[in-house]
Design a protein around this motif. Structure first.
Motif, mmCIF file in Angstrom:
data_model
loop_
_atom_site.group_PDB
_atom_site.id
_atom_site.type_symbol
_atom_site.label_atom_id
_atom_site.label_comp_id
_atom_site.label_asym_id
_atom_site.label_seq_id
_atom_site.Cartn_x
_atom_site.Cartn_y
_atom_site.Cartn_z
ATOM 1 N N ARG A 1 41.669 19.308 -24.492
ATOM 2 C CA ARG A 1 40.666 18.279 -24.200
ATOM 3 C C ARG A 1 39.570 18.333 -25.260
ATOM 4 O O ARG A 1 39.189 19.401 -25.723
ATOM 5 N N GLY A 2 39.071 17.165 -25.622
ATOM 6 C CA GLY A 2 38.013 17.099 -26.619
ATOM 7 C C GLY A 2 38.519 17.014 -28.043
ATOM 8 O O GLY A 2 37.723 16.974 -28.983
ATOM 9 N N SER A 3 39.827 16.954 -28.230
ATOM 10 C CA SER A 3 40.396 16.862 -29.579
ATOM 11 C C SER A 3 40.635 15.398 -29.949
ATOM 12 O O SER A 3 40.491 14.500 -29.120
ATOM 13 N N VAL A 4 41.018 15.163 -31.208
ATOM 14 C CA VAL A 4 41.114 13.784 -31.687
ATOM 15 C C VAL A 4 42.233 13.626 -32.707
ATOM 16 O O VAL A 4 42.481 14.515 -33.522
ATOM 17 N N ILE A 5 42.898 12.483 -32.623
ATOM 18 C CA ILE A 5 43.911 12.076 -33.602
ATOM 19 C C ILE A 5 43.432 10.783 -34.254
ATOM 20 O O ILE A 5 43.080 9.825 -33.556
ATOM 21 N N VAL A 6 43.440 10.753 -35.587
ATOM 22 C CA VAL A 6 43.116 9.531 -36.329
ATOM 23 C C VAL A 6 44.327 9.142 -37.167
ATOM 24 O O VAL A 6 44.754 9.889 -38.054
ATOM 25 N N ASP A 7 44.906 7.992 -36.872
ATOM 26 C CA ASP A 7 46.058 7.485 -37.616
ATOM 27 C C ASP A 7 45.576 6.487 -38.665
ATOM 28 O O ASP A 7 44.886 5.519 -38.333
ATOM 29 N N ILE A 8 45.948 6.739 -39.923
ATOM 30 C CA ILE A 8 45.488 5.859 -40.999
ATOM 31 C C ILE A 8 46.431 4.665 -41.146
ATOM 32 O O ILE A 8 47.624 4.816 -41.393
ATOM 33 N N SER A 9 45.879 3.494 -41.006
ATOM 34 C CA SER A 9 46.633 2.250 -41.130
ATOM 35 C C SER A 9 46.270 1.592 -42.459
ATOM 36 O O SER A 9 46.194 2.258 -43.491
ATOM 37 N N SER A 10 46.003 0.308 -42.464
ATOM 38 C CA SER A 10 45.634 -0.448 -43.672
ATOM 39 C C SER A 10 45.150 -1.821 -43.230
ATOM 40 O O SER A 10 45.554 -2.320 -42.178
ATOM 41 N N ASN A 11 44.311 -2.434 -44.072
ATOM 42 C CA ASN A 11 43.908 -3.796 -43.725
ATOM 43 C C ASN A 11 45.073 -4.776 -43.851
ATOM 44 O O ASN A 11 44.981 -5.918 -43.401
#
Length: 272
Positions: free
Chosen positions: A118-128
């Protein structure tokens, strides 16, 4: 145990810049396919005061991702995952591009979420580029197949990409589809993993002055006409944005895409 931040595609560009801008009390693990590049990144991170390690990983291979997860978990508690690994149209044909950009996101999110607290994060890099296609071509039923029938998912995306004429246009179409998928999938995961206290969102860069970005500069130059400052972004600018989104203190930012493209997506409305 120490907190761990994993950055796929962390050997260079915006991935490495994001790693450099993460807090110094985190153990940084950079992954990618080329060990020599990763080792140089680790040297740079250590010079900047980080404890850092390299781990090769092919994100289009679930077993390779599982090994990365195991390695990361052996170093501490995985709190931050930045999935910056990806391919652009000039780097690959549609199928490998879809496997890395789209299925790779599925593998990273699914496998890392199993060990993240709990309290963790995932950031997935996309594109415009995720915003470039007409919505009628973004079939969410097709996107859902990525979790249930990978072969059918790839086949349907390639069929759509083949609406284009040239090889580059087909790869560009597949790229846009894959990045639209990333935005959709990150939102889907946000509401699934949110029940476990894991925050998920995506971030969509525009044309950035990285090695990958420069490969696409000729074809992507038209986007810069619509940017507020008529220029490419820098790796450090994107790295800071990514690190900010990935910071646990940004705890209410979930289920959205953060568009960091200098205004180029929205600029057409204001072009004189």
């Amino acid at each position: 145990m120490s907190d761990v931040c994993v950055v796929t595609g962390g050997g260079s560009g915006m991935g490495l810049s994001a790693a450099l801008q993460m807090p110094k009390d985190k153990i940084i693990i950079v992954s990618g396919r080329t060990i020599s590049m990763l080792e140089k990144a680790v040297e740079q991170l250590k010079e900047g005061g980080h404890e850092a390690y390299a781990c090769t990983c092919d994100t289009s291979d679930r077993e390779s991702v599982k090994k990365l997860v195991e390695f990361a978990a052996s170093k501490g508690t995985v709190r931050n995952v930045i999935n910056a690994a990806g391919m652009s149209p000039n780097m690959a044909k549609p199928e490998p591009l879809l496997r890395v950009n789209a299925l790779g996101t599925v593998y990273i999110n699914q496998e890392f979420s199993k060990v993240m607290p709990r309290g963790s994060v995932i950031v997935d890099i996309s594109s415009n580029s995720a915003y470039a296609l007409p919505k009628i071509l973004l079939n969410k039923k097709t996107f859902a197949l990525a979790e249930t029938d990978e072969a059918k998912f790839i086949a349907k995306c390639i069929k759509t990409s083949n609406l284009s004429k040239t090889d580059y246009q087909k790869s560009g179409f597949a790229y846009a589809l894959s990045k639209s998928f990333v935005v959709w999938y990150a939102q889907k995961c946000a509401f699934e993993y949110g029940q476990k206290g894991i925050r998920v969102c995506s971030l969509s860069p525009g044309l950035i002055a990285t090695d990958m970005g420069k490969l696409e500069e000729k074809e992507g130059a038209s986007m810069l006409e619509y940017a507020a400052e008529k220029r490419m972004g820098t790796p450090d600018e994107l790295g800071f944005a990514i690190a900010t989104v990935a910071d646990e203190r940004n705890g209410y930012l979930a289920g959205v895409d953060v568009l960091v493209d200098g205004g180029s997506t929205n600029g057409k409305s204001f072009r004189k």
